[in-house]
Design a protein around this motif. Structure first.
Motif, PDB file in Angstrom:
ATOM      1  N   ALA A   1     -13.652 -32.063   9.002  1.00 45.09           N
ATOM      2  CA  ALA A   1     -13.173 -31.124   7.994  1.00 45.09           C
ATOM      3  C   ALA A   1     -12.990 -31.797   6.639  1.00 45.09           C
ATOM      4  O   ALA A   1     -12.750 -32.997   6.550  1.00 45.09           O
ATOM      5  CB  ALA A   1     -11.856 -30.498   8.443  1.00 45.09           C
TER       6      ALA A   1
ATOM      7  N   THR B   1      -7.811 -25.205   0.492  1.00 42.78           N
ATOM      8  CA  THR B   1      -9.008 -24.564   1.043  1.00 42.78           C
ATOM      9  C   THR B   1      -9.924 -25.641   1.584  1.00 42.78           C
ATOM     10  O   THR B   1      -9.934 -26.771   1.082  1.00 42.78           O
ATOM     11  CB  THR B   1      -9.776 -23.748  -0.022  1.00 42.78           C
ATOM     12  OG1 THR B   1     -10.148 -24.621  -1.092  1.00 42.78           O
ATOM     13  CG2 THR B   1      -8.953 -22.594  -0.544  1.00 42.78           C
TER      14      THR B   1
ATOM     15  N   GLN C   1     -13.188 -26.559   4.909  1.00 43.00           N
ATOM     16  CA  GLN C   1     -14.033 -26.169   6.019  1.00 43.00           C
ATOM     17  C   GLN C   1     -14.147 -27.331   6.985  1.00 43.00           C
ATOM     18  O   GLN C   1     -13.869 -28.471   6.639  1.00 43.00           O
ATOM     19  CB  GLN C   1     -15.421 -25.720   5.553  1.00 43.00           C
ATOM     20  CG  GLN C   1     -16.196 -26.737   4.737  1.00 43.00           C
ATOM     21  CD  GLN C   1     -15.811 -26.760   3.270  1.00 43.00           C
ATOM     22  OE1 GLN C   1     -15.335 -25.766   2.755  1.00 43.00           O
ATOM     23  NE2 GLN C   1     -15.986 -27.881   2.626  1.00 43.00           N
TER      24      GLN C   1
ATOM     25  N   LYS D   1     -15.194 -28.023  11.609  1.00 44.50           N
ATOM     26  CA  LYS D   1     -15.800 -27.531  12.850  1.00 44.50           C
ATOM     27  C   LYS D   1     -14.699 -27.257  13.864  1.00 44.50           C
ATOM     28  O   LYS D   1     -13.806 -28.079  14.058  1.00 44.50           O
ATOM     29  CB  LYS D   1     -16.772 -28.556  13.418  1.00 44.50           C
ATOM     30  CG  LYS D   1     -18.067 -28.620  12.672  1.00 44.50           C
ATOM     31  CD  LYS D   1     -19.085 -29.387  13.465  1.00 44.50           C
ATOM     32  CE  LYS D   1     -20.435 -28.837  13.096  1.00 44.50           C
ATOM     33  NZ  LYS D   1     -21.383 -28.948  14.149  1.00 44.50           N
TER      34      LYS D   1
ATOM     35  N   ALA E   1     -18.843 -23.747  12.598  1.00 48.42           N
ATOM     36  CA  ALA E   1     -18.228 -23.866  11.279  1.00 48.42           C
ATOM     37  C   ALA E   1     -16.923 -23.068  11.236  1.00 48.42           C
ATOM     38  O   ALA E   1     -16.820 -21.985  11.819  1.00 48.42           O
ATOM     39  CB  ALA E   1     -19.185 -23.357  10.214  1.00 48.42           C
TER      40      ALA E   1
ATOM     41  N   SER F   1     -13.519 -22.026   8.458  1.00 49.49           N
ATOM     42  CA  SER F   1     -12.935 -22.052   7.116  1.00 49.49           C
ATOM     43  C   SER F   1     -11.424 -22.147   7.255  1.00 49.49           C
ATOM     44  O   SER F   1     -10.841 -21.650   8.223  1.00 49.49           O
ATOM     45  CB  SER F   1     -13.326 -20.800   6.331  1.00 49.49           C
ATOM     46  OG  SER F   1     -12.777 -19.645   6.942  1.00 49.49           O
TER      47      SER F   1
ATOM     48  N   PHE G   1     -13.381 -18.654  12.141  1.00 53.16           N
ATOM     49  CA  PHE G   1     -14.446 -19.350  12.853  1.00 53.16           C
ATOM     50  C   PHE G   1     -15.188 -18.357  13.731  1.00 53.16           C
ATOM     51  O   PHE G   1     -14.771 -17.214  13.895  1.00 53.16           O
ATOM     52  CB  PHE G   1     -13.896 -20.513  13.697  1.00 53.16           C
ATOM     53  CG  PHE G   1     -12.859 -20.101  14.707  1.00 53.16           C
ATOM     54  CD1 PHE G   1     -13.214 -19.844  16.017  1.00 53.16           C
ATOM     55  CD2 PHE G   1     -11.528 -19.969  14.342  1.00 53.16           C
ATOM     56  CE1 PHE G   1     -12.254 -19.458  16.947  1.00 53.16           C
ATOM     57  CE2 PHE G   1     -10.572 -19.595  15.260  1.00 53.16           C
ATOM     58  CZ  PHE G   1     -10.928 -19.334  16.570  1.00 53.16           C
TER      59      PHE G   1
END
Length: 174
Positions: A68, A82, A84, A86, A91, A93, A110
């Motif tokens: 991330a 903010t 992103q 896994k 993926a 957010s 996700f």
């Protein structure tokens, strides 16, 4: 740094430091009033941080957030973040918000596919196939286990035989 008692008004959260790993690059500014009459409310903190290679153990159940990146800003108005990464191999957010009220909210979005549902123990049989978009909204960094709000978008998920008479092909809103 933000977990220190003196910094809690600016963004401190009850986090287990051993569950979090990553690299942080940050710019920190602290405005202090010195001398007679100085009050704790006279402190103002500004922080801009980029967090890379972030991993958080047990973010959702036993699942780990991996690979991330997160951009965090702390100002007198609160904390925002903010990023992103896994989650469940897909993926994800991430959004963090902490206002002046002190409530910290995390929003994690996700996709949960068939393999991810099986990993979570949510094997629903052959009647549910395809990916579903998941949005989890929860208090973040507080002691205890706060309840979370979970939204599922079944647009890309096919349902067949889960309930008698229920048939929803993939690609149709549900």
């Amino acid at each position: 740094f933000l977990a220190q008692e003196s910094m809690k008004p600016f963004g401190g959260m009850a986090l287990d430091p051993s569950a979090i790993k990553g690299r942080v690059e940050a710019n920190i500014g602290v405005d202090l009033k010195l001398g007679e009459g100085a009050q704790p409310s006279d402190r103002k903190l500004r922080l801009q941080a980029n967090i890379n290679a972030l991993s958080i153990d047990h973010l959702i159940g036993k699942e780990r957030l991996e690979q991330a990146t997160l951009q965090v800003n702390v100002s007198p108005d609160g904390l925002t973040g903010t990023g992103q990464g896994k989650l469940f191999g897909n993926a994800a957010s991430i959004e963090l918000r902490k206002g002046k009220s002190g409530d910290t909210e995390a929003v994690v979005g996700f996709t949960l596919d068939d393999a991810g549902r099986n990993k979570l123990g949510l094997a629903l049989g052959s009647g549910v196939t395809g990916p579903m978009a998941v949005k989890v909204v929860s208090a973040f960094g507080v002691r205890g286990t706060p309840p979370a709000q979970v939204e599922l978008d079944l647009t890309r998920t096919a349902l067949d035989g889960v309930l008698p008479g229920l048939l929803k092909p993939a690609g149709r809103n549900g």
